[in-house]
Design an enzyme around this catalytic site. Structure first.
Site, short mmCIF file in Angstrom:
data_model
loop_
_atom_site.label_atom_id
_atom_site.label_comp_id
_atom_site.label_asym_id
_atom_site.label_seq_id
_atom_site.Cartn_x
_atom_site.Cartn_y
_atom_site.Cartn_z
CB CYS A 1 39.44 42.99 28.88
SG CYS A 1 39.16 44.77 28.61
CG HIS B 1 35.39 42.46 31.53
ND1 HIS B 1 36.57 42.21 32.18
CD2 HIS B 1 35.56 43.63 30.87
CE1 HIS B 1 37.42 43.19 31.93
NE2 HIS B 1 36.84 44.06 31.14
CD GLU C 1 35.67 39.14 34.24
OE1 GLU C 1 36.32 40.21 34.24
OE2 GLU C 1 35.54 38.43 33.21
#
Length: 211
Positions: A81, A188, A190
């Site tokens: 990001c 992202h 994750e």
């Protein structure tokens, strides 16, 4: 898997990144300044927030020098990001901010004049069109959707750096970049479900070599 360190510079919640590591049996070091970072292993450079405050914290904590030395030493580094955006030369955010300069290019804001239906920030799932093969992408299908939250996007001056391209509102932007042992994603991983965790595992298993 190699040891991994997550850089904390006050730019967002690190919990999801830490949990992604732990899911694969890796207990990451959470560094709050450069002196906390072990001399070996991978580095995750995540973040949310604004460019100016993030860069101030990076300089104050010594991460600018740390990242330069880690990249030169061939250690795998993943920016996420704003962690991706700050790897470029310049960001237009906050009236303009000099960034770290590890990727040539700049970061600029989405602009959709006359189209109020196109929301800024882009927030949600969007497909990534892979531009070339890379160990980070092993086993992940083409055009896989990942989760994005961003108002600014990266524009490399060298198109060969683009590992993935994404389209939003007619704007095609670099959503993943790679050069040698340095990789970065605007999305992202994750927070991107099964395939995001697959990408994250690929990074944790990567030795920093491109092939």
């Amino acid at each position: 898997m190699v040891p991994v360190t997550i850089l904390d510079y006050g730019a967002g919640n690190l919990t999801s990144v830490r949990l992604a590591c732990q899911r694969f049996g890796v207990a990451p070091v959470i560094a709050t300044r450069a002196s906390d970072v072990p001399s070996e292993g991978s580095i995750v450079f995540p973040g949310d927030g604004s460019a100016k405050s993030a860069m101030a914290a990076i300089y104050e904590r010594g991460y600018d020098v740390l990242l330069k030395e880690a990249i030169q030493a061939g250690r795998p580094v993943l920016g996420i990001c704003i962690g991706m955006q700050l790897l470029f030369d310049w960001s237009d955010e906050d009236g303009g901010q000099k960034a770290l300069g590890f990727f040539p290019g700049k970061v600029q804001r989405f602009e959709f004049p006359g189209h109020p239906e196109l929301k800024i920030p882009e927030m949600g799932w969007n497909a990534v069109m892979f531009q070339k093969s890379h160990p980070l992408l092993n086993g992940i299908p083409q055009n896989t959707p990942f989760y994005f939250v961003h108002s600014y996007f990266c524009k490399p001056s060298d198109s060969s750096l683009a590992l993935g391209i994404t389209e939003y509102g007619g704007t095609h932007f670099c959503s993943a970049a790679a050069r040698k042992n340095l990789v970065a994603t605007q999305f992202h991983p994750e927070r991107s479900g099964e395939w995001g965790l697959k990408l994250f595992r690929n990074f944790l298993e990567w030795n920093g070599e491109e092939a």
